[in-house]
Design an enzyme around this catalytic site. Structure first.
Site, PDB file in Angstrom:
ATOM      1  N   SER A 180       8.670   4.237   8.411  1.00  0.00           N
ATOM      2  CA  SER A 180       9.099   3.200   9.408  1.00  0.00           C
ATOM      3  C   SER A 180       8.884   1.805   8.728  1.00  0.00           C
ATOM      4  O   SER A 180       9.255   0.908   9.391  1.00  0.00           O
ATOM      5  CB  SER A 180       8.074   3.255  10.531  1.00  0.00           C
ATOM      6  OG  SER A 180       6.879   3.691  10.028  1.00  0.00           O
ATOM      7  N   GLY A 181       8.591   1.846   7.458  1.00  0.00           N
ATOM      8  CA  GLY A 181       8.397   0.479   7.109  1.00  0.00           C
ATOM      9  C   GLY A 181       7.478   0.412   5.837  1.00  0.00           C
ATOM     10  O   GLY A 181       7.050   1.242   5.360  1.00  0.00           O
ATOM     11  N   ILE A 182       7.462  -0.809   5.409  1.00  0.00           N
ATOM     12  CA  ILE A 182       6.343  -1.146   4.113  1.00  0.00           C
ATOM     13  C   ILE A 182       5.103  -1.583   4.730  1.00  0.00           C
ATOM     14  O   ILE A 182       4.996  -2.277   5.707  1.00  0.00           O
ATOM     15  CB  ILE A 182       6.862  -2.149   3.415  1.00  0.00           C
ATOM     16  CG1 ILE A 182       8.370  -1.655   2.867  1.00  0.00           C
ATOM     17  CG2 ILE A 182       5.915  -2.178   2.189  1.00  0.00           C
ATOM     18  CD1 ILE A 182       9.053  -2.751   2.034  1.00  0.00           C
ATOM     19  N   VAL A 183       4.058  -0.777   4.043  1.00  0.00           N
ATOM     20  CA  VAL A 183       2.595  -1.397   4.455  1.00  0.00           C
ATOM     21  C   VAL A 183       1.883  -2.161   3.231  1.00  0.00           C
ATOM     22  O   VAL A 183       1.986  -1.861   2.084  1.00  0.00           O
ATOM     23  CB  VAL A 183       1.813   0.178   4.678  1.00  0.00           C
ATOM     24  CG1 VAL A 183       0.505  -0.461   5.363  1.00  0.00           C
ATOM     25  CG2 VAL A 183       2.591   0.962   5.675  1.00  0.00           C
TER      26      VAL A 183
ATOM     27  N   ASP B 180       5.531  14.095  11.934  1.00  0.00           N
ATOM     28  CA  ASP B 180       5.588  13.841  10.642  1.00  0.00           C
ATOM     29  C   ASP B 180       4.266  14.067   9.958  1.00  0.00           C
ATOM     30  O   ASP B 180       3.808  13.098   9.052  1.00  0.00           O
ATOM     31  CB  ASP B 180       6.182  12.588  10.088  1.00  0.00           C
ATOM     32  CG  ASP B 180       6.699  12.453   8.860  1.00  0.00           C
ATOM     33  OD1 ASP B 180       6.634  13.462   7.990  1.00  0.00           O
ATOM     34  OD2 ASP B 180       7.099  11.221   8.166  1.00  0.00           O
TER      35      ASP B 180
ATOM     36  N   LEU C 195       0.813  -1.080   0.021  1.00  0.00           N
ATOM     37  CA  LEU C 195      -0.024  -0.062  -0.122  1.00  0.00           C
ATOM     38  C   LEU C 195       0.748   1.368  -0.097  1.00  0.00           C
ATOM     39  O   LEU C 195       0.351   2.267  -0.506  1.00  0.00           O
ATOM     40  CB  LEU C 195      -0.915   0.158   1.276  1.00  0.00           C
ATOM     41  CG  LEU C 195      -1.951  -0.945   1.120  1.00  0.00           C
ATOM     42  CD1 LEU C 195      -2.743  -0.846   2.628  1.00  0.00           C
ATOM     43  CD2 LEU C 195      -3.216  -0.608   0.172  1.00  0.00           C
ATOM     44  N   GLY C 196       1.979   1.131   0.492  1.00  0.00           N
ATOM     45  CA  GLY C 196       2.842   2.221   0.647  1.00  0.00           C
ATOM     46  C   GLY C 196       4.170   2.057   1.370  1.00  0.00           C
ATOM     47  O   GLY C 196       4.250   1.015   2.182  1.00  0.00           O
ATOM     48  N   THR C 197       5.156   2.871   1.250  1.00  0.00           N
ATOM     49  CA  THR C 197       6.520   2.529   1.861  1.00  0.00           C
ATOM     50  C   THR C 197       6.605   4.031   2.883  1.00  0.00           C
ATOM     51  O   THR C 197       6.800   5.007   2.032  1.00  0.00           O
ATOM     52  CB  THR C 197       7.429   2.622   0.752  1.00  0.00           C
ATOM     53  OG1 THR C 197       6.990   1.499   0.305  1.00  0.00           O
ATOM     54  CG2 THR C 197       8.817   2.053   1.453  1.00  0.00           C
TER      55      THR C 197
END
Ligand SMILES: *[C@@H]1O[C@H](CO)[C@@H](O)[C@H](O)[C@H]1NC(C)=O
Ligand SMILES: *[C@@H]1O[C@H](CO)[C@@H](O)[C@H](O)[C@H]1NC(C)=O
Ligand SMILES: *[C@@H]1O[C@H](CO)[C@@H](O)[C@H](O)[C@H]1NC(C)=O
Ligand SMILES: *[C@@H]1O[C@H](CO)[C@@H](O)[C@H](O)[C@H]1NC(C)=O
Ligand SMILES: *[C@@H]1O[C@H](CO)[C@@H](O)[C@H](O)[C@H]1NC(C)=O
Ligand SMILES: *[C@@H]1O[C@H](CO)[C@@H](O)[C@H](O)[C@H]1NC(C)=O
Ligand SMILES: *[C@@H]1O[C@H](CO)[C@@H](O)[C@H](O)[C@H]1NC(C)=O
Ligand SMILES: *[C@@H]1O[C@H](CO)[C@@H](O)[C@H](O)[C@H]1NC(C)=O
Ligand SMILES: *[C@@H]1O[C@H](CO)[C@@H](O)[C@H](O)[C@H]1NC(C)=O
Ligand SMILES: *[C@@H]1O[C@H](CO)[C@@H](O)[C@H](O)[C@H]1NC(C)=O
Ligand SMILES: *[C@@H]1O[C@H](CO)[C@@H](O)[C@H](O)[C@H]1NC(C)=O
Ligand SMILES: *[C@@H]1O[C@H](CO)[C@@H](O)[C@H](O)[C@H]1NC(C)=O
Length: 802
Positions: free
Chosen positions: A523-526, A636, A518-520
């Site tokens: 904090s990590g990849i989703v 953020d 879904l996204g990067t």
């Protein structure tokens, strides 16, 4: 006589019936509660005077007059003491009543003590008249005493109440003790009062008919109850009977619910009407809308209950709000009690808002229970303030005035209003919240400061930004997480709903081996996934790949804290996985993606929707900063982190991660958890980081929402438009806010709001963090609830940076 004897068993067992209708009651006659001589009848047999067992208590009797031929034997009069606050006379089966020449009627209890008397002198005989009046007559034919002159709760045709008389309702239909309502006939008018039981203290009238009143008359010819004035004129108190008076029995009673009703009852059964009392007319027309000026007393209904008028049968009912019940179902006037434990005052805000919820009710109000009023304020804040306040039982919000009232128990004068503009919320426990397994999430946070990890790609393109970047590397910065005072130590033992723990295998399966990205993020990849539950809930799984050693231990604790932040404008954390080296967070899935995609896509979002999104983000931030127990600075805020659900509600994601992700990343990154174009200037200066960094980022996003463009757009040809914050400031100062929404007809037609939003944004992006408003203030200003001064031109501040 024989017939009467045969009928005897058929009649109501509780009533023993005399053998024949009495003509005159002679001196020396007596009655006893039991046996054949318990009452005297009128010549017509329609009325009886004597001992009458109390419903539900066969060992207790009233001295009363009743409709002897009506099936319910409705009581028209009963003996009370002659005090200023008359009390009901109740006797046992050993009592007796005697008619004497001197003293008239004398009622003695089982011990022979006189408990009631008419104090007549020179009485020759007594009679139960066909009108329902029981009279004592002197030798000269004069009336020495009559029941019509000591009315209780009912008047009958031909009866006249003179100024100074009162009618007092029963407490409930089967309990004849003094009730809560009083009809008072004064020389200045007729009034209906609520009385504080036990006592005669009268609150303000709930109905009145002022006028120089001399009497209240139940006219036997017209069937109308009239108020007679001193000039002889008459005002109709009730509308009157249509039809033949003599075919019916009639009475008018101040009922236990406070309504004065005129009734009739057909003497003969017929096909047309059932043999029951029917209401001819009543006053007041809607007792639930009685406006009482005095705030003591519970009002028409008991405390915490409310009055509901049913137009289909003209009856009022007292009802309890959801999750409240009557203290005594039979005696509803005693009010309603909550079915739940009161909210502890030691809960932290997150727990309070999880364990309790607000149930909306329309058109109900308890006008006199207010203890706090806020204005201007948003509905969300209003609800939150009540949820987290242990005194608050009910919150009321009025949209048109942006006003919020908190109400405390016991609530009084509950009624159905027609003020559709207000919404009332009743606070009840959220019974879905389990209280098992508590985690002390606050201990670790006391006044510590944490380095935040930087992960942003700060690739400055201008000289200015590069200078700034260098200063960051030199000074370093950190994001603090502080614990507000309200989080008492006690409350840390009482955190609600623990998050669900997932196994890695479960999540691997749910995401199809982490197939759909879904996204990067920082904090990590989703990944997208779907749970195997009944609903097939879609989820977003974030795989955290950078985690510091020390943080690992605190992962669970930290995540539980995030799990306790619940707000409409925050993406909800559903659970997590902490297995070996794997750290995953499971969030609710947002169907409409991120603001980044929607806002800067090909299709422009409508202005109204954009304005709504801005408010949503502001409210979410307000919650993080000021309303949840542990203040969370997001650090953020950017369009990628603002997600949209199927209803286009803005939800902030990635909050609370600042601490989890503080790591060695400082070595490879800038030390800023923030994203180019959205970071506040103080990141680059050696000053403390506060919640105001989020306010800055919000200001930038607000401008982006207004203008539908990115803050920094290098493709823009005109130099002065490259950076949106500057360009917006220029436009505002030139009085040409419309330039910012060029081509957006919807926004142009709503220019006042556009300008308000621009001004709020310009305040938010002030270079000096202390100049920026708090999120609370931002929400108020966006709502239009707060007036907004002109923001200072802050470019000079920025240019003075190292
Ligand atoms: C009742 O007694 C009075 C006086 O003795 C008498 O005048 C009257 O007619 C009597 N009434 C009846 C119905 O017997
Ligand atoms: C009932 O009253 C009648 C007449 O009033 C009397 O003759 C009779 O004795 C009384 N009965 C009792 C049991 O007292
Ligand atoms: C019946 O009434 C008597 C006195 O009038 C009272 O002492 C008793 O408690 C009552 N009983 C019930 C069941 O209400
Ligand atoms: C009522 O009586 C008062 C004094 O007794 C008098 O001043 C007033 O005019 C009267 N009002 C009416 C409506 O008759
Ligand atoms: C009752 O009303 C009738 C008709 O209006 C009138 O003649 C009579 O005097 C009234 N009676 C009383 C007691 O007011
Ligand atoms: C109102 O009265 C009607 C007729 O008696 C009844 O059917 C209905 O349930 C009542 N409504 C409420 C809300 O009590
Ligand atoms: C209720 O009262 C109104 C007058 O207040 C009357 O017109 C209506 O017929 C009554 N409805 C019922 C069901 O009694
Ligand atoms: C939970 O709420 C439902 C509906 O309000 C209620 O019927 C039930 O009794 C509640 N359960 C508990 C344990 O409070
Ligand atoms: C409890 O939660 C379920 C699903 O999460 C929801 O459908 C239900 O309405 C909730 N019940 C209460 C009383 O909040
Ligand atoms: C972070 O740095 C420390 C010391 O330099 C090192 O021991 C540790 O392994 C590093 N952690 C990670 C996750 O790289
Ligand atoms: C959208 O809003 C409606 C009504 O407020 C609500 O019932 C529904 O659950 C919401 N849908 C989503 C996806 O939030
Ligand atoms: C947003 O969600 C709605 C309903 O869930 C859908 O119809 C619409 O296409 C979505 N829009 C975008 C931009 O994803």
């Amino acid at each position: 006589m024989a017939t009467a004897l045969l009928l005897l068993p058929l009649l109501l067992l509780l009533f023993s019936t005399p053998l024949q209708a009495q003509q005159n009651v002679t001196l020396g006659s007596s009655l006893t509660p039991q046996g054949p001589n318990s009452s005297w009848l009128s010549p017509s047999g329609d009325f009886a005077f004597g001992f009458r067992p109390i419903e539900g208590n066969t060992s207790s009797y009233l001295l009363a007059v009743w409709f002897n031929k009506a099936s319910d034997k409705a009581v028209a009069w009963y003996a009370k003491t002659s005090d200023s606050d008359p009390a009901l006379i109740q006797v046992s089966s050993g009592a007796s009543l005697q008619l004497n020449s001197n003293g008239g009627l004398s009622l003695q209890d089982a011990t022979g003590t006189e408990v009631w008397t008419t104090r007549g002198v020179g009485v020759a005989y007594a009679a139960m008249l066909n009108t329902g009046n029981f009279v004592l007559v002197g030798a000269d034919g004069s009336t020495k005493w009559e029941s019509f002159k000591s009315p209780v709760d009912t008047i009958l045709p031909t009866q006249v109440l003179t100024s100074g008389s009162t009618l007092r309702s029963r407490i409930i239909p089967t309990d004849y003790s003094n009730g809560r309502f009083l009809l008072d006939l004064q020389s200045t008018g007729v009034f209906l009062y609520i009385v504080a039981v036990p006592s005669g203290h009268q609150y303000d009238p709930y109905w009145s008919q002022p006028g120089n009143t001399t009497s209240l008359v139940f006219n036997a010819t017209t069937g109308v109850v009239y108020i007679t004035l001193d000039d002889g004129s008459q005002i109709k108190f009730t509308s009157g009977v249509i039809g033949t008076m003599s075919d019916y029995y009639h009475r008018a009673t101040l009922d236990p619910d406070g309504v004065f009703r005129q009734y009739m009852y057909p003497k003969k059964p017929s096909k047309l009407s059932s043999q029951a009392w029917s209401v001819v007319d009543f006053k007041p027309p809607n007792i639930c809308q009685a406006q009482l000026m005095q705030n003591a007393g519970s009002g028409v209904c008991g405390f915490n209950s409310y009055c509901l008028f049913n137009v289909s049968n003209n009856q009022s009912a007292c009802l309890c709000p959801e999750q409240y019940s009557f203290i005594d179902e039979e005696r509803r006037y005693k009010g309603c009690k909550p079915d739940f434990e009161p909210q502890s005052c030691d809960l932290d805000e997150a727990t309070a808002s999880m364990q309790f919820k607000l149930v909306p009710m329309t058109q109900v109000d308890w006008p006199y229970a207010d203890y706090e009023q806020y204005s201007p304020i948003s509905k969300d804040q209003c609800q939150q303030l009540c949820l987290t306040d242990c005194f608050c039982a009910v919150a009321v919000y009025q949209d048109s005035q942006n006003t919020c009232w908190k109400k405390k128990m016991p609530m009084s004068n509950g009624n159905m209003g027609d003020n559709v503009d207000r919404t009332l919320f009743v606070k009840v426990p959220n019974n879905n919240s389990t209280r098992s397994e508590t985690i002390g999430s606050n201990k670790w946070k006391k006044d510590k400061k944490y380095w935040i990890l930087g992960s942003s790609l700060f690739l400055g393109s201008s000289v200015l930004v590069n200078i700034v970047l260098i200063s960051v590397i030199l000074f370093g910065t950190y994001c603090t997480v502080t614990v507000k005072e309200v989080c008492s130590v006690k409350s840390s033992n009482n955190i609600g709903l623990p998050l669900k723990t997932f196994t890695y295998a479960e999540l691997e399966k749910a995401t199809g081996r982490f197939r759909e990205v879904l996204g990067t993020g920082a904090s990590g990849i989703v990944y997208k996934g779907q749970l195997q539950d009944d609903l097939g809930t879609y989820i977003a799984v974030k795989k955290i790949d950078k985690l510091e050693h020390e943080t690992e231990k605190e992962f669970t604790v930290e995540v539980q804290t995030i799990g306790q932040t619940h707000h409409k404008n925050l993406v909800r954390l559903l659970g997590f996985c902490n297995e070996g080296k794997e750290r995953l967070l499971v969030y609710e899935y947002m169907t409409n993606g991120s603001l980044n995609k929607c806002l800067f896509g090909d299709v422009r979002l409508q202005w109204n929707l954009r304005a709504q999104l801005a408010l949503g983000v502001a409210r979410g931030l307000l919650y993080l900063h000021e309303e949840c127990c542990t203040q969370i600075i997001h650090c953020d805020i950017k369009p990628q982190n603002i997600l949209l659900d199927g209803n286009f509600t803005a939800k902030i994601s990635d909050f609370g991660l600042a601490k989890l992700l503080r790591t060695n990343q400082t070595q490879t990154n800038t030390g800023i958890r923030g994203t180019r174009g959205y970071v506040a200037p103080e990141w680059f200066r050696n000053i403390g980081i506060t919640a105001k960094v989020d306010v800055y980022s919000f200001g930038v996003i607000l401008l982006e929402l207004i203008c539908c463009r990115r803050n920094v757009e290098s493709e823009v040809v005109e130099e002065d438009k490259k950076i949106l914050t500057y360009w917006a400031s220029d436009c505002y100062r030139c009085g040409r806010v419309d330039f910012l929404v060029e081509g957006d007809d919807e926004a142009i037609s709503d220019l006042k709001k556009v300008e308000r939003y621009v001004v709020v944004a310009l305040w938010c992006v002030q270079e000096d963090p202390t100049m920026r408003p708090s999120m609370m203030k931002v929400v108020q200003m966006l709502d239009g609830a707060s007036s907004i001064p002109t923001p200072p031109d802050s470019s000079s501040f920025f240019q003075s940076l190292p």
